[in-house]
Design a protein around this motif. Sequence first.
Motif, PDB file in Angstrom:
ATOM      1  N   ARG A  72       0.863  -1.179   0.000  1.00  0.00           N
ATOM      2  CA  ARG A  72       0.000   0.000   0.000  1.00  0.00           C
ATOM      3  C   ARG A  72       0.903   1.233   0.000  1.00  0.00           C
ATOM      4  O   ARG A  72       1.860   1.311   0.787  1.00  0.00           O
ATOM      5  CB  ARG A  72      -0.877  -0.017   1.260  1.00  0.00           C
ATOM      6  CG  ARG A  72      -2.212   0.695   1.109  1.00  0.00           C
ATOM      7  CD  ARG A  72      -3.192   0.182   2.184  1.00  0.00           C
ATOM      8  NE  ARG A  72      -2.599   0.332   3.498  1.00  0.00           N
ATOM      9  CZ  ARG A  72      -2.906   1.328   4.345  1.00  0.00           C
ATOM     10  NH1 ARG A  72      -3.817   2.226   4.020  1.00  0.00           N
ATOM     11  NH2 ARG A  72      -2.326   1.405   5.517  1.00  0.00           N
ATOM     12  N   ASP A 126       0.652  -0.189   8.213  1.00  0.00           N
ATOM     13  CA  ASP A 126      -0.712  -0.686   8.457  1.00  0.00           C
ATOM     14  C   ASP A 126      -1.483   0.180   9.458  1.00  0.00           C
ATOM     15  O   ASP A 126      -2.708   0.271   9.403  1.00  0.00           O
ATOM     16  CB  ASP A 126      -0.667  -2.126   8.997  1.00  0.00           C
ATOM     17  CG  ASP A 126      -0.190  -3.096   7.918  1.00  0.00           C
ATOM     18  OD1 ASP A 126      -0.233  -2.707   6.718  1.00  0.00           O
ATOM     19  OD2 ASP A 126       0.239  -4.206   8.273  1.00  0.00           O
ATOM     20  N   SER A 129      -4.710   4.302   8.246  1.00  0.00           N
ATOM     21  CA  SER A 129      -5.839   3.837   7.431  1.00  0.00           C
ATOM     22  C   SER A 129      -5.816   4.486   6.046  1.00  0.00           C
ATOM     23  O   SER A 129      -5.106   5.477   5.825  1.00  0.00           O
ATOM     24  CB  SER A 129      -7.154   4.192   8.126  1.00  0.00           C
ATOM     25  OG  SER A 129      -7.339   5.602   8.060  1.00  0.00           O
ATOM     26  N   LYS A 319      -9.587  -2.006  -0.248  1.00  0.00           N
ATOM     27  CA  LYS A 319      -8.180  -2.403  -0.060  1.00  0.00           C
ATOM     28  C   LYS A 319      -7.876  -3.718  -0.741  1.00  0.00           C
ATOM     29  O   LYS A 319      -8.694  -4.632  -0.670  1.00  0.00           O
ATOM     30  CB  LYS A 319      -7.905  -2.563   1.430  1.00  0.00           C
ATOM     31  CG  LYS A 319      -7.258  -1.336   2.037  1.00  0.00           C
ATOM     32  CD  LYS A 319      -6.719  -1.674   3.418  1.00  0.00           C
ATOM     33  CE  LYS A 319      -6.913  -0.475   4.342  1.00  0.00           C
ATOM     34  NZ  LYS A 319      -6.287  -0.685   5.655  1.00  0.00           N
TER      35      LYS A 319
END
Lengths: 319, 319
Positions: A72, A126, A129, A319
């Motif tokens: 991410r 992580d 958000s 996600k």
Amino acid sequence: MRAVVLDKGLRYEPDYPKPQPGEGQCLVRVHMAGICATDLQLVKGYMDFKGVVGHEFVGTVASGPANLKNKRVACEINFVCRKCELCLAGLATHCPNRTVLGISNQDGCFADYVVAPEHNLHPVPDSVSDEEAVFVEPLAAAYQVLAQCPVEERTKITVIGSGRLGLLVAQALKTKGCKLTVVGRNKKTLTFCEKKGIQGIHVDKLVARQDRDVVVECSGAAEGLTIAMELVRPRGTIVLKSTHAEAGALNLAPIVVNEVNLLGSRCGPFGEAINALARQAVDVRSMISKTFPIEKALEAFKAAEDRNNVKVLLKMNAK
Amino acid sequence: MRAVVLDKGLRYEPDYPKPQPGEGQCLVRVHMAGICATDLQLVKGYMDFKGVVGHEFVGTVASGPANLKNKRVACEINFVCRKCELCLAGLATHCPNRTVLGISNQDGCFADYVVAPEHNLHPVPDSVSDEEAVFVEPLAAAYQVLAQCPVEERTKITVIGSGRLGLLVAQALKTKGCKLTVVGRNKKTLTFCEKKGIQGIHVDKLVARQDRDVVVECSGAAEGLTIAMELVRPRGTIVLKSTHAEAGALNLAPIVVNEVNLLGSRCGPFGEAINALARQAVDVRSMISKTFPIEKALEAFKAAEDRNNVKVLLKMNAK
């Protein structure tokens, strides 16, 4: 893929060609994105931009090198040549050959997919958000003030503008424990400041005293700079953050008479921003007014124009 | 005494009251004085000034303490309180209680006599003539650029404006051996630059390259700042020297996008200026276009408006 495209006007496009990553680039699947004042200005003709709009986002690397694949990421918006004099001198954000994501000659992130150079991508921990990670880019721009201008506990500093950018700058400055006030028009956002322990002052109740060491202009209004010149002390610093200042009548004599340092400030350090979000030093979650699915992008843009809304997000993919 | 007075308009006054020095002040008999762009602006209404005009001069102390009596002196123009926060902090030129010689609430030097605080007076060595000593004040303002902004041999620097102030700033910078150009409109003054080993460029032949480390705006025209933004490199510095910039349409977006440092600059170090004249590092004599007796002050002002003249002086009294 789905995309928000600026051409003659702004439109939602359900079937826009998916971008192909070039050499050294990754394909990123976009989760969420944020609408920024610059996006609103682009629609009004700023930079003469055509293509997919958007430059604040978080997504997952769909194709790219092993160290980034499936990570991410947040993304720096200046796509630079890494070869010119300025890049080699460490001023890459000023590369004259740069394209800028969703702003200049580069399709942006209000879409299902976006391409970006590997070097521009920053993995997001992580603990941060998606909703928060969307703020990495503008929060980095806020931290640029601290990178350019020394701020200490004793520094008297005023932020002009209690909108999206002003609230991020104010929160970044607050981490330094400086003597901080925010000047704005909106009671709701000024109350937000007070809740964060930052003194909020309505512009109509402002007393110009030329006693501030630093004034950060985040309102984007020509009036903002004039107020800044009335607040800053002789030999003080005005940081100019708003890129969309239109050509307006401006008397700069106070800059000369008071020997003020007017400092332009643009993109900033992603590491600082990610770190601030990870350790919850800055509250961006409370700044989110509305979230729209990408299909409702035009409605989202309208909401972002409304001064009662602070940050408006677009949601593309889970996600 | 004879004086040049600004009231409804500018007039020569043969019988103006001689000023009386207050406590800590000296009475100075004026030898010569210089007409500056600020004087021309005052006549047009800048600062709403009324009284005796003039702030650049050399004279002899007629009454004052023993260490100054009969000394030939130049004079700092800010008459400050020496008590307020800014004075005590070492920012006396920004004292909020200041009057300014011939500019703000203080009769100036285009007269037979002027009063000034002892602390403002700087003895001028014999090696510096009256004609040269008149330039101490504006040359100090030129040296202020060096006091605020580091200039080294490698610094690429451009001065915009080849008038009175531009030529002084250029000559002050030249002493640093930096990579220097001057941009102007006047062939005569650009030729003067070339004679001093400074590259002169006519504004019509200018190619904007955003490669200058520092640009010093001395033209006083709104266009000057726009040109400066086209010349300065990203993260470079623009020094703004002209106080009489009128409110004009200005697009400051390049300041933000290129993260330029815009630095206001006003009065400067008298010691540096006197020293430069004493060691003949700067040629001010060649900048004198015309000298008028004080009785012909109105004619002198007209001559100072003519761009073919560089510096116009007024002569009051022999040494």
